[in-house]
Design an enzyme around this catalytic site. Sequence first.
Site, short mmCIF file in Angstrom:
data_model
loop_
_atom_site.label_atom_id
_atom_site.label_comp_id
_atom_site.label_asym_id
_atom_site.label_seq_id
_atom_site.Cartn_x
_atom_site.Cartn_y
_atom_site.Cartn_z
N ASP A 249 -40.18 -10.40 -10.10
CA ASP A 249 -41.51 -9.80 -10.00
C ASP A 249 -42.22 -9.84 -11.35
O ASP A 249 -43.43 -10.09 -11.42
CB ASP A 249 -41.40 -8.37 -9.50
CG ASP A 249 -40.72 -8.27 -8.15
OD1 ASP A 249 -40.90 -9.21 -7.33
OD2 ASP A 249 -40.03 -7.27 -7.90
N SER A 288 -37.83 -1.65 -16.94
CA SER A 288 -37.35 -2.75 -17.78
C SER A 288 -38.47 -3.65 -18.29
O SER A 288 -38.21 -4.51 -19.14
CB SER A 288 -36.35 -3.60 -17.00
OG SER A 288 -36.99 -4.41 -16.02
#
Length: 300
Positions: A249, A288
């Site tokens: 993504d 992240s």
Amino acid sequence: MYDYDLLVVGSANADLVVGVERRPGAGETVLGGDLAVHPGGKGANQAVAAARLGARTALLARVGDDGHGRLLLDSLGSAGVDTSAVLTGGAPTGVALITVDPSGDNSIVVSPGANARLTEDDVRAAVPGAARVVSAQLEIPLETVAAVVRALPEGTRFVLNPSPPRPLPAEVLAACDPLVVNEHEARVLLDDADPGDDPADWARRLLALGPRSVVVTLGAKGALVCDASGARAVPSVAVAAVDTTGAGDAFTAALAWRLGAGEELAEAAAYAARVGAAAVTRRGAQESYPTGAEVAALDA
């Protein structure tokens, strides 16, 4: 004048993550670590990743009127994503059940929840402003993605990651610029259990199905891009992977943003590969995702 660099139309899920020594086989139970709950969903992930990089980003999605929905709205807002088109209600917030092994590889089962209630009417009524690029995935109904394609303003670029993969109608394929797939997604779209081991061949065969361009993501090996001018390999950077959840993504979001900024496909994919590499060095999905400065540091 564009109101946004990127409009993401897609899913928003709560990620329920458990670390395991190994993933269970059929009929098997294994013990895992403590449960962690993270904001996720391919649409929300892409929106957060792009906003962290500095893109003016909006999300069209649907969440439940529940704690998981509030978690997602808080995460999106803190990243700077415009959530004015995130709709609430109709079903519980979608949930992804994720196991992560010691190598960082993951397996995911998704309960769509409210994502399955994002409709064609929602697309027509709630798309906020104009965007350089619109990005979508397949954790929302395919009919809704087709409605996005039909509603695209002139000059707006459409990027699709067909995940989870399924056959695509011709009108959706024809709008993709690019179609972004990994090896598994390529295999499904090609309807070929054994597509061979040449990503350039996969890309050329996918391009023949109708998209304007194709990007094949190859994990630590980077990516391969393909358009009418041919296929080109794009390298990544070497990092120690901790958790691959959401890295695809991040790649797609970065790619879409840089294409909207006018970069060529190979150049945008090279930047996106660095973003994906930075993302796998931390646990979780949205937590992240790197800033632009952190991506630049990978090249230092």
